[in-house]
Scaffold this active site. Structure first.
Site, PDB file in Angstrom:
ATOM      1  N   SER A 157       9.057 -19.066 -48.582  1.00 33.15           N
ATOM      2  CA  SER A 157       8.127 -17.949 -48.683  1.00 33.15           C
ATOM      3  C   SER A 157       7.814 -17.663 -50.156  1.00 33.15           C
ATOM      4  O   SER A 157       7.389 -18.549 -50.888  1.00 33.15           O
ATOM      5  CB  SER A 157       8.719 -16.723 -47.971  1.00 33.15           C
ATOM      6  OG  SER A 157       7.786 -15.690 -47.846  1.00 33.15           O
ATOM      7  N   ASP A 324       4.765 -20.412 -37.631  1.00 28.28           N
ATOM      8  CA  ASP A 324       4.605 -19.487 -38.754  1.00 28.28           C
ATOM      9  C   ASP A 324       3.122 -19.182 -38.925  1.00 28.28           C
ATOM     10  O   ASP A 324       2.358 -20.007 -39.424  1.00 28.28           O
ATOM     11  CB  ASP A 324       5.180 -20.125 -40.021  1.00 28.28           C
ATOM     12  CG  ASP A 324       5.115 -19.191 -41.233  1.00 28.28           C
ATOM     13  OD1 ASP A 324       4.578 -18.076 -41.119  1.00 28.28           O
ATOM     14  OD2 ASP A 324       5.606 -19.613 -42.307  1.00 28.28           O
ATOM     15  N   HIS A 357       7.709 -17.082 -39.253  1.00 26.87           N
ATOM     16  CA  HIS A 357       7.924 -17.215 -40.692  1.00 26.87           C
ATOM     17  C   HIS A 357       9.411 -17.225 -41.038  1.00 26.87           C
ATOM     18  O   HIS A 357       9.827 -17.866 -42.016  1.00 26.87           O
ATOM     19  CB  HIS A 357       7.215 -16.076 -41.422  1.00 26.87           C
ATOM     20  CG  HIS A 357       7.240 -16.216 -42.912  1.00 26.87           C
ATOM     21  ND1 HIS A 357       6.759 -17.330 -43.568  1.00 26.87           N
ATOM     22  CD2 HIS A 357       7.708 -15.378 -43.889  1.00 26.87           C
ATOM     23  CE1 HIS A 357       6.911 -17.179 -44.874  1.00 26.87           C
ATOM     24  NE2 HIS A 357       7.484 -16.012 -45.097  1.00 26.87           N
TER      25      HIS A 357
END
Length: 380
Positions: A157, A324, A357
């Site tokens: 991320s 995601d 995610h």
């Protein structure tokens, strides 16, 4: 406290702190004259200092990546499942460093630290920090640890954005970048999510313009809502359906506004837990760093031109997850395309995991196998 740890655990760990007196010029035009970074290390640095790996944390992460604390044994590192002897980030092979970035709220200098100019907590006066600022601070940490170049920089991320930024800002000092569940910049939708989260905090009556420390309050309601919103975007629709569906806590409608659905209970629990330990000003800073990240901005949005500043011999592993939707596989493929256009050595993995995610945090054999295979091919 557990006296016996798993064979592949790093066991007991403790944080360390380094203070920096050299001013750090920031992307926003301001500077920090004096600051400290809190970090942890796992494994041993070899004689040539060629086996160092930097782990960059995401929005709510920190320096405690793996292991246990003697005085808080239940406080296990946030990426403990991937770090340790025989694990993908193998501490028998690598010297691994995790830190709390500037602006954080886990010991590194941030809004809750004392501003030496006023003797009070920085609060909203703390400067906005960018991903490029973190990379510069991380490079200074590497200097003090005796590390000329990282064998790899890895992150998921926002952490993946830092790994990517390393290859552009400090190309001579990183031999491999592992970018997981990330993106070359945020979409308008992602910026919108971040702004709604910030508005929840900024409009909380207890925020006091970011100087809530002086009022002995905390904008808990706003931070709680921000986390609830964020958590929705971290999970996949399928995962939420499987985990909660439309299950009711008491089996029937109550026809009021109390918690009825299991998913409501879960989100409120996550919001309450997060608001109990995280700092709202840090949350604001982290989301702004996400919004501002755009390494191709000065190249007219041309990511291929931006990635040309990476070294030709730098290796890349780009990994995404099918479920995601916040940082979708299409965003990772943009990075891959820019690297291939520059004839860079890049491996790409699109992994089928059902955790949205948050998949990059999960203990999954296939996912860990991909990371492990890449790391084991790195020559030290």
């Amino acid at each position: 406290m557990p006296t016996v740890f798993a064979e592949d655990s790093v066991g007991l760990v403790s944080p360390q702190t380094l203070r920096f007196a050299e001013p750090l010029a920031l992307a926003c035009g301001r500077s920090l004259a004096d600051y400290q970074l809190v970090y942890e290390t796992y494994g041993q640095l070899n004689a040539s200092a060629s086996n160092a790996v930097l782990i960059c944390h995401a929005l709510s992460g920190h320096h405690h990546v793996a292991g246990h604390y003697a005085d808080a044994p239940d406080n296990i590192g946030w990426w403990d499942n991937i770090v340790g002897p025989g694990r993908p980030l193998d501490t028998d092979r690598y010297f691994i460093v995790g830190l709390n970035n500037l602006g954080g709220c886990h010991g590194s200098t941030g809004p809750s630290s004392i501003n030496p100019a006023t003797g009070k907590r920085w609060g909203a006066d703390f400067p906005i920090v960018a991903v490029s600022d973190w990379v510069e601070a991380q490079a200074r940490l590497a200097d003090l640890l005796g590390i000329d170049a990282w064998a790899a920089v890895i992150g998921g991320s926002l952490g993946g954005m830092q790994a990517l930024r390393w290859t552009i800002s400090q190309p001579e000092r990183v031999r491999n970048a592992i970018v997981i569940a990330s993106a070359p910049k945020l979409t308008a939708q992602n910026i919108a999510f971040n702004d709604v989260a910030r508005q929840a905090i900024l409009t909380d009556p207890d925020f006091h313009g970011g100087h809530y420390y002086e009022h002995n309050t905390r904008p808990t309601r706003g931070l709680r809502l921000a986390r609830m919103l964020g958590h929705i975007t971290y999970l996949s629709d399928d995962q939420m359906g499987e985990k909660f569906g439309r299950e009711l806590r008491n089996g029937s409608f109550s026809f009021d506004y109390d918690v009825e659905f299991e998913v409501e209970s879960y989100l409120r629990y996550q919001g309450d837990k997060f608001a109990g330990y995280f700092d709202a000003n840090t949350y604001l800073l982290m989301t702004k760093a996400l919004d501002y990240f755009d390494p191709a901005r000065l190249d007219g949005g041309d990511l291929t031109k931006a990635m040309a500043r990476s070294k030709p011999n730098t290796g890349f592993l780009i990994a995404s997850f099918t479920t995601d939707w916040r940082f979708s596989p299409a965003r990772s493929k943009e990075i891959v395309a820019a690297l291939l256009a520059n004839n860079r050595n890049v491996s790409y993995a699109e992994i089928d995991l059902n955790f949205g995610h948050d998949s990059f945090l999960m203990d999954d054999a296939h996912y860990h196998g991909v990371v492990d295979a890449y790391l084991r091919n790195i020559k030290l």
